[in-house]
Scaffold this motif. Structure first.
Motif, PDB file in Angstrom:
ATOM      1  N   GLY A  22       0.817  -1.236   0.000  1.00  0.00           N
ATOM      2  CA  GLY A  22       0.000   0.000   0.000  1.00  0.00           C
ATOM      3  C   GLY A  22       0.834   1.263   0.000  1.00  0.00           C
ATOM      4  O   GLY A  22       0.584   2.173   0.770  1.00  0.00           O
ATOM      5  N   GLY A  23       1.822   1.349  -0.840  1.00  0.00           N
ATOM      6  CA  GLY A  23       2.593   2.585  -0.954  1.00  0.00           C
ATOM      7  C   GLY A  23       3.669   2.706   0.107  1.00  0.00           C
ATOM      8  O   GLY A  23       4.449   3.652   0.096  1.00  0.00           O
ATOM      9  N   ASP A  24       3.705   1.768   1.048  1.00  0.00           N
ATOM     10  CA  ASP A  24       4.722   1.807   2.096  1.00  0.00           C
ATOM     11  C   ASP A  24       5.594   0.565   1.997  1.00  0.00           C
ATOM     12  O   ASP A  24       5.224  -0.437   1.374  1.00  0.00           O
ATOM     13  CB  ASP A  24       4.050   1.827   3.479  1.00  0.00           C
ATOM     14  N   LEU A  25       6.719   0.668   2.661  1.00  0.00           N
ATOM     15  CA  LEU A  25       7.548  -0.515   2.789  1.00  0.00           C
ATOM     16  C   LEU A  25       7.271  -1.113   4.152  1.00  0.00           C
ATOM     17  O   LEU A  25       7.294  -0.406   5.150  1.00  0.00           O
ATOM     18  CB  LEU A  25       9.017  -0.096   2.667  1.00  0.00           C
TER      19      LEU A  25
ATOM     20  N   HIS B 171       9.211   9.181  13.413  1.00  0.00           N
ATOM     21  CA  HIS B 171       9.935  10.333  12.894  1.00  0.00           C
ATOM     22  C   HIS B 171      10.010  10.291  11.371  1.00  0.00           C
ATOM     23  O   HIS B 171       9.914  11.309  10.703  1.00  0.00           O
ATOM     24  CB  HIS B 171      11.347  10.375  13.468  1.00  0.00           C
ATOM     25  N   PHE B 172      10.108   9.092  10.810  1.00  0.00           N
ATOM     26  CA  PHE B 172      10.192   8.989   9.352  1.00  0.00           C
ATOM     27  C   PHE B 172       8.815   8.820   8.706  1.00  0.00           C
ATOM     28  O   PHE B 172       8.719   8.433   7.549  1.00  0.00           O
ATOM     29  CB  PHE B 172      11.115   7.831   8.967  1.00  0.00           C
ATOM     30  N   GLY B 173       7.787   9.082   9.465  1.00  0.00           N
ATOM     31  CA  GLY B 173       6.434   9.045   8.893  1.00  0.00           C
ATOM     32  C   GLY B 173       5.880   7.641   8.813  1.00  0.00           C
ATOM     33  O   GLY B 173       4.930   7.395   8.067  1.00  0.00           O
ATOM     34  N   GLY B 174       6.429   6.714   9.537  1.00  0.00           N
ATOM     35  CA  GLY B 174       5.935   5.349   9.479  1.00  0.00           C
ATOM     36  C   GLY B 174       5.112   4.998  10.706  1.00  0.00           C
ATOM     37  O   GLY B 174       4.715   5.876  11.468  1.00  0.00           O
ATOM     38  N   ARG B 175       4.869   3.704  10.874  1.00  0.00           N
ATOM     39  CA  ARG B 175       4.009   3.237  11.948  1.00  0.00           C
ATOM     40  C   ARG B 175       4.570   1.937  12.476  1.00  0.00           C
ATOM     41  O   ARG B 175       5.111   1.145  11.691  1.00  0.00           O
ATOM     42  CB  ARG B 175       2.614   3.004  11.379  1.00  0.00           C
ATOM     43  N   ILE B 176       4.489   1.753  13.760  1.00  0.00           N
ATOM     44  CA  ILE B 176       4.964   0.484  14.309  1.00  0.00           C
ATOM     45  C   ILE B 176       3.890  -0.091  15.224  1.00  0.00           C
ATOM     46  O   ILE B 176       3.244   0.652  15.960  1.00  0.00           O
ATOM     47  CB  ILE B 176       6.310   0.664  15.057  1.00  0.00           C
ATOM     48  N   TRP B 177       3.682  -1.384  15.134  1.00  0.00           N
ATOM     49  CA  TRP B 177       2.629  -2.004  15.950  1.00  0.00           C
ATOM     50  C   TRP B 177       2.897  -3.490  16.124  1.00  0.00           C
ATOM     51  O   TRP B 177       3.841  -4.025  15.511  1.00  0.00           O
ATOM     52  CB  TRP B 177       1.268  -1.777  15.310  1.00  0.00           C
ATOM     53  N   VAL B 178       2.091  -4.121  16.916  1.00  0.00           N
ATOM     54  CA  VAL B 178       2.269  -5.551  17.122  1.00  0.00           C
ATOM     55  C   VAL B 178       0.937  -6.264  16.949  1.00  0.00           C
ATOM     56  O   VAL B 178      -0.111  -5.745  17.314  1.00  0.00           O
ATOM     57  CB  VAL B 178       2.874  -5.847  18.516  1.00  0.00           C
ATOM     58  N   GLU B 179       0.985  -7.437  16.305  1.00  0.00           N
ATOM     59  CA  GLU B 179      -0.207  -8.279  16.212  1.00  0.00           C
ATOM     60  C   GLU B 179       0.123  -9.581  16.912  1.00  0.00           C
ATOM     61  O   GLU B 179       1.173 -10.167  16.675  1.00  0.00           O
ATOM     62  CB  GLU B 179      -0.552  -8.554  14.748  1.00  0.00           C
ATOM     63  N   SER B 180      -0.788  -9.992  17.755  1.00  0.00           N
ATOM     64  CA  SER B 180      -0.445 -11.173  18.542  1.00  0.00           C
ATOM     65  C   SER B 180      -1.673 -11.769  19.184  1.00  0.00           C
ATOM     66  O   SER B 180      -2.697 -11.101  19.356  1.00  0.00           O
ATOM     67  CB  SER B 180       0.542 -10.765  19.636  1.00  0.00           C
TER      68      SER B 180
ATOM     69  N   THR C  37       6.220   0.191   9.179  1.00  0.00           N
ATOM     70  CA  THR C  37       6.187   0.631   7.784  1.00  0.00           C
ATOM     71  C   THR C  37       7.026   1.892   7.657  1.00  0.00           C
ATOM     72  O   THR C  37       7.195   2.632   8.627  1.00  0.00           O
ATOM     73  CB  THR C  37       4.766   0.967   7.331  1.00  0.00           C
ATOM     74  N   LEU C  38       7.529   2.095   6.451  1.00  0.00           N
ATOM     75  CA  LEU C  38       8.225   3.356   6.137  1.00  0.00           C
ATOM     76  C   LEU C  38       7.734   3.810   4.781  1.00  0.00           C
ATOM     77  O   LEU C  38       7.591   2.992   3.858  1.00  0.00           O
ATOM     78  CB  LEU C  38       9.728   3.115   6.085  1.00  0.00           C
ATOM     79  N   PRO C  39       7.430   5.097   4.623  1.00  0.00           N
ATOM     80  CA  PRO C  39       6.958   5.570   3.322  1.00  0.00           C
ATOM     81  C   PRO C  39       8.072   5.498   2.276  1.00  0.00           C
ATOM     82  O   PRO C  39       9.236   5.766   2.592  1.00  0.00           O
ATOM     83  CB  PRO C  39       6.537   7.012   3.589  1.00  0.00           C
ATOM     84  N   ILE C  40       7.668   5.135   1.069  1.00  0.00           N
ATOM     85  CA  ILE C  40       8.641   5.007  -0.014  1.00  0.00           C
ATOM     86  C   ILE C  40       8.891   6.379  -0.629  1.00  0.00           C
ATOM     87  O   ILE C  40       7.979   7.202  -0.711  1.00  0.00           O
ATOM     88  CB  ILE C  40       8.091   4.054  -1.096  1.00  0.00           C
ATOM     89  N   GLY C  41      10.080   6.603  -1.089  1.00  0.00           N
ATOM     90  CA  GLY C  41      10.342   7.840  -1.833  1.00  0.00           C
ATOM     91  C   GLY C  41      11.494   8.615  -1.254  1.00  0.00           C
ATOM     92  O   GLY C  41      12.010   8.285  -0.189  1.00  0.00           O
ATOM     93  N   PRO C  42      11.902   9.688  -1.975  1.00  0.00           N
ATOM     94  CA  PRO C  42      13.021  10.503  -1.520  1.00  0.00           C
ATOM     95  C   PRO C  42      12.629  11.296  -0.286  1.00  0.00           C
ATOM     96  O   PRO C  42      11.445  11.493  -0.030  1.00  0.00           O
ATOM     97  CB  PRO C  42      13.295  11.422  -2.708  1.00  0.00           C
ATOM     98  N   PRO C  43      13.555  11.757   0.497  1.00  0.00           N
ATOM     99  CA  PRO C  43      13.217  12.552   1.688  1.00  0.00           C
ATOM    100  C   PRO C  43      12.507  13.832   1.282  1.00  0.00           C
ATOM    101  O   PRO C  43      12.778  14.397   0.227  1.00  0.00           O
ATOM    102  CB  PRO C  43      14.582  12.844   2.313  1.00  0.00           C
ATOM    103  N   HIS C  44      11.541  14.255   2.062  1.00  0.00           N
ATOM    104  CA  HIS C  44      10.935  15.557   1.745  1.00  0.00           C
ATOM    105  C   HIS C  44      10.990  16.462   2.962  1.00  0.00           C
ATOM    106  O   HIS C  44      11.305  16.037   4.079  1.00  0.00           O
ATOM    107  CB  HIS C  44       9.531  15.411   1.165  1.00  0.00           C
ATOM    108  N   ALA C  45      10.660  17.691   2.704  1.00  0.00           N
ATOM    109  CA  ALA C  45      10.891  18.758   3.681  1.00  0.00           C
ATOM    110  C   ALA C  45      10.341  18.424   5.067  1.00  0.00           C
ATOM    111  O   ALA C  45      11.022  18.559   6.070  1.00  0.00           O
ATOM    112  CB  ALA C  45      10.283  20.048   3.167  1.00  0.00           C
TER     113      ALA C  45
END
Lengths: 923, 68
Positions: free
Chosen positions: A832-835, A885-894, A905-913
């Motif tokens: 979905g657009g993220d790594l 900080h890098f615009g991603g999300r962290i979670w746990v499923e269990s 997840t981390l958003p794909i693409g070059p760094p932006h402002a």
């Protein structure tokens, strides 16, 4: 039994009964025990809308084009829903200004202008005359037809008989006498015509019952219910198309719509409707029930129209019987003498009710807004100096009643035969519709001016005359027919029925379109170009803002007047007694007594006198009378505006104050919330410090304990010593790691961390971290598998930080993995657009309620009392800081017992402002 | 009281607009066909039924609002 004398006697007895009811109601009103103070009587009195036109004419129209008569009743049902907004305003204004008629209302709104009142009166009288003639025609026709019983013969053409043998003439005369006795026995002034209202309400009941009786008779006795009438009609080739009638109605939907609009306006602006709805209203709240009761009445009186119409067509298929008379002729044909008589009485009720209220309303207008202002202006008559004018007022009104009925009769003789009942009524509807822009504009739009109203009324009425009245006269051969066919002077563009070439519409629609355009257009255009006088401006504000201020009109008067003079004026119109009462009330309110020659005549008193006068003779005349005795200093428009603005400024101030206090409350609420948040943060800081100290003390305690043992027991054997030193070293390392992490987290949270953002190849990063932890996994005998998609896009992140996260997750997994055959799996893919990176283990899993808390500082799953903590409790919070900080999300499923999967997840693409802002801040 | 007045006013206006739609082209045209309901032509049945419903709704709005 239906001989002439029976009919005449019954009619007279019926009118006598009405008179008795009226007399009784008046008596009760004088004793202060009104019998009309009920919303039901009020609603019934509104039903004066249903005239002989409804009673006979609806069937007549239905017999020609089916549902074509219904817009006349649907329109009022629809507009009455808006009365809550519109009519309540008109009612409130009228009560505040003691309005006596529709003309008075319009005149008062436009600066108490006698000219406006006069114009409205003239339009109303001319416009209503055809309508009155319609009633005369209905009553006299029904009478003449009834006389022939049991034969059914249509009356001879009018004009064929001399006036003195014409029934209509005698009907008109009888009605004139009756109305004079009814409405002008004494001067009602501000009071209501309670007797009249009671009689009208009774008549409404009678006509409804009569119509329902004949309806039930035709539908259920002559025929076998609704279905029977309609199916028989459907069998007739001639009647069948009327069962899907809208296209067959002249003009189709267009005419349907315009009839609806027309009747909406008529229900408000017919002088008699205005009279019963507004002038005779004694309690604003009665309107509430009328909003649904009155439409219900109209529904009831229309239910049987279609069956009677079809019944009539089936009874008299050869067309020799006028459809307007079906209501009467069907019972005659069936030899139902009593029912026939009841129908006649019902029709008489409908007609007399209309004529009485209409002529009383019109005569009030003629007296107050046409004749009195003229007489008062004639200085030679010196009317203002006469001691008692009540007799004069009554005389004028009686004269007006006679004159109006006479005009109705004349119109009946001139044009009566050329039109069916309905068409005559519609001409009157279109005339009173001309009041709509001036009245509706007047109560909602302050900028409407006197000249604008005059222009609109004149333009609209002019077009009405040209497109409806003149053609009516031409059809009756009082004007050359060529006027209709070729246009005046042969100018085709000006043909009155196809003005400017607008063809293909029925006459009423055509006239309404042109007259409404001319009327509203002239009203708005002239008003916009015009400026108001002080008086106009004042009245406009008082009308439009009636719900926002109460009274306040007095403040806008400046001048000098003597109290005895004012008293004398009032006494002339109301009688000395009533005038004394007004002055005594005023004196008491101002702390004085009456009579007292020193009583100061201030603006309030002048205003009180003028309002009292207006209730008797109308606003325009009252203005003239007061101006004659009080020396008024003319206010300029600016002064008036100032005075009015003062009032509205107070309102504005209070609005602003309210708003300020609301804003203040809002600010207080925000402050409180901020304070709570701060307190919470403070508490969290304290918690943090105490937790940190607690956590630091644990390794410290064990270091100290072992160090003390070594110190106290120098005889310890070398192995033991070695073991203790090892523990001390490990604990020291743990302590150092913990302090580093606390510092790290503090930096991250305060945004002072240094970030080296670059394009990072996550595949490489995962390989590195797997390599770095492989020793750990090998030691513990855990299988580690990687499942990384072959092509991973680059992400903008800090290489070392992401490495930190991966190592943390992997070491966590190793720590909590299942024994003996632990398995950890690390996977990476694009989602979905993220790594997305998943680290899954097959450990004991995490309780649902702990899934969020483990990302908080120093929280570790498990019972900390029994189980030894296996980490610092800071790894996951730091990871979360980094990933977010890098615009991603962290979670746990269990799920407990089924392992757990940590994902980020981390958003794909070059760094932006936005994302590397902290880097700049750190730089 | 003020709130009741405004609310009732708005509800009535809405009913009026609804009625204006119900008794006009094109809705009216839908019922303008040669079908009968219990022997009554569809158009007549529709107009009178819709009319009665509209009045009932108006009564409900006025009377129920006041009771509160």
């Amino acid at each position: 039994m239906l001989q002439g004398w029976v009919i005449v006697l019954t009619s007279i007895a019926y009118l006598g009964l009405l008179f008795g009811i009226a007399y009784y109601a008046d008596q009760r009103a004088d004793r202060g025990r009104s019998i009309i103070a009920s919303p039901y009587i009020y609603s019934l009195s509104l039903a004066v809308y249903a005239t002989a036109w409804t009673f006979y004419g609806s069937v007549g129209r239905a017999a020609v084009d089916g549902v074509g008569f219904l817009p006349i009743y649907l329109g009022p049902t629809l507009i009455i829903a808006l009365w809550w907004v519109v009519m309540r305003k008109i009612l409130r204004i009228s009560k505040q200004h003691r309005i006596t008629s529709l003309a008075d209302f319009v005149a008062s709104r436009y600066g108490k202008s006698a000219l406006v009142g006069g114009v409205v009166t003239v339009i109303a009288v001319i416009g209503i005359v055809p309508y009155i003639s319609l009633q005369l025609k209905a009553v006299s026709n029904s009478f003449v037809i009834l006389l022939q019983y049991p034969e059914i013969v249509m009356p001879a053409t009018v004009g064929a008989v001399p006036v003195l043998q014409d029934t209509a003439f005698w009907v008109a005369s009888a009605l004139a006498i009756f109305t004079i006795l009814f409405g002008t026995r004494h001067l009602y002034a501000a009071e209501h015509h309670e007797g009249m209202v009671a009689a009208i309400a009774f008549e409404s009941l009678v006509k409804l019952l009569a119509f329902l009786a004949v309806g039930v008779f035709v539908t259920f006795v002559v025929y076998d219910g609704f279905g029977d009438v309609f199916s028989r009609a459907a069998a007739e080739r001639e009647l069948a198309p009327m069962l899907t009638p809208i296209e067959s109605v002249a003009g189709g939907y267009g005419s349907w719509v315009w009839l609806t609009i027309l009747s909406m306006l008529a229900i408000m602006f017919l002088p008699r409707q205005f009279q019963v709805t507004v002038i005779e209203n004694i309690d604003e709240r009665h309107l509430n029930k009328a909003i649904w009761l009155f439409p219900l009445y109209m529904l009831a009186i229309n239910v049987f129209v279609l069956p009677i119409a079809f019944g009539g067509r089936l009874h008299f298929p050869d067309g020799t019987v006028d459809a307007d008379t079906f209501v009467l002729t069907i019972p005659m044909f069936e030899r139902q003498e009593l029912l026939t008589l009841l129908v006649f009485i019902g029709g008489l009720s409908a007609a007399t009710g209309m004529v009485i209220v209409e002529t009383i309303a019109l005569s009030t207008m003629v007296c107050n807004d046409l004749v009195m202002p003229l007489l008062l202006r004639m200085r030679r008559l010196a009317l203002a100096q006469r001691p008692d004018l009540t007799g004069l007022l009554l005389g004028i009104r009686r004269g007006a009643i006679v004159l109006i009925l006479l005009l109705g009769y004349v119109y009946f003789r001139l044009a009566g035969e050329a039109y069916a009942l309905v068409s005559i009524g519609l001409i009157s509807f279109a005339a009173v519709a001309q009041f709509a822009p001036a009245v509706l504009g007047g109560i909602f739009w302050k900028s409407g001016t006197r000249r604008g109203a005059l222009a609109g009324l004149a333009a609209g009425f002019g077009v009405w005359m040209y497109t409806l009245l003149l053609p009516a006269l031409a059809r009756s051969d009082w004007l050359p027919r060529s006027f209709l066919e070729a246009g005046p002077l042969g100018i085709e563009l000006l043909r009155p029925l196809e003005l400017f070439g607008l063809a293909g519409l029925d006459q009423i629609t055509h006239a309404m379109i042109w007259s409404m355009m001319a009327n509203a257009g002239a009203y708005v255009a002239v008003s916009l170009l015009d400026t108001q006088s002080a008086e106009e401006h004042r009245q406009a504000s008082l009308f439009v803002d009636v719900f926002r201020r109460d009274g306040g009109g007095a403040r806008l008067w400046r001048g000098t007047a003597s109290a005895p003079d004012l008293h004398a004026v009032l006494a002339r119109f109301l009688g000395a007694e009533a005038a004394d009462a007004v002055f005594a009330r005023y004196a008491r309110a101002h702390g004085g007594t009456w009579p007292d020659p020193a009583l100061e005549a201030d603006a309030d008193l002048v205003h009180a006198v003028e309002t009292q006068l207006a209730a008797a003779i109308g606003a325009a005349s009252a203005r003239i009378m007061v101006a004659a005795v009080a020396k008024e200093e003319a206010l300029t428009i600016d002064e008036a505006r100032e005075l009015l603005d003062e009032a509205s400024q107070v309102v504005a101030y209070s609005h602003r104050l309210e708003q300020k206090s609301r804003e203040l409350e809002q600010a207080t609420r925000e402050l409180k919330a901020a304070n709570e948040r701060l307190t919470e943060l403070d508490r969290m800081k304290d918690d943090f410090i105490s937790t940190v100290t607690h956590e630091l003390r644990t390794p410290l305690t064990s270091i100290r304990a072992f160090a003390e043992i070594l110190l106290d027991r120098p005889d310890l054997d070398a192995d033991e010593r070695q073991r203790f030193l090892g523990i001390i070293t490990r604990e020291t390392e743990r302590l150092t790691r913990m302090i580093n992490q606390v510092l790290d987290l503090a930096k991250l949270e305060s945004g002072k961390a240094e970030w080296n953002v670059a394009s990072v190849d996550l595949r490489q990063l995962i390989d590195d971290s797997v390599a770095a932890t492989s020793q750990l996994f090998k030691e513990k005998g855990i299988a580690l598998e990687t499942d990384v998609a072959p092509e991973l896009p680059l992400v903008a992140a800090d290489h070392d930080r992401i490495m930190q996260v991966l190592l943390n997750l992997l070491s966590n997994a190793a720590k909590f993995c299942g024994r003996p055959d632990g398995r950890v799996r690390i996977a990476a893919r694009v989602a979905g657009g993220d790594l997305r990176v998943d680290v899954a283990d097959n450990g004991p899993g995490i309780n649902p309620r702990d899934r969020e808390t483990i990302f908080e500082k120093f929280r570790q799953v498990g019972d900390t009392l029994t189980a030894k903590p296996q980490g610092t409790g800071l790894g996951l919070p730091i990871s979360r800081q980094i990933i977010e900080h890098f615009g991603g999300r962290i979670w746990v499923e269990s799920a407990p017992g089924r392992g757990s999967t940590f994902s980020f997840t981390l958003p794909i693409g070059p760094p932006h402002a936005g994302r590397d802002r902290p880097t700049l801040a750190a730089a | 009281m003020k709130g009741y007045e405004r609310r009732t006013g708005q509800r009535l206006v809405a009913l009026g607009l609804l009625g204006a739609l119900a008794f006009n082209y094109p809705i009216l045209g839908l019922f303008n066909r040669a079908v009968t309901v219990l022997g009554i032509p569809l158009l007549y049945a529709y107009i009178f039924a819709a009319w009665a419903l509209l009045i009932a709704a108006m009564a409900l709005v006025v009377e129920r609002g006041r009771a509160k």
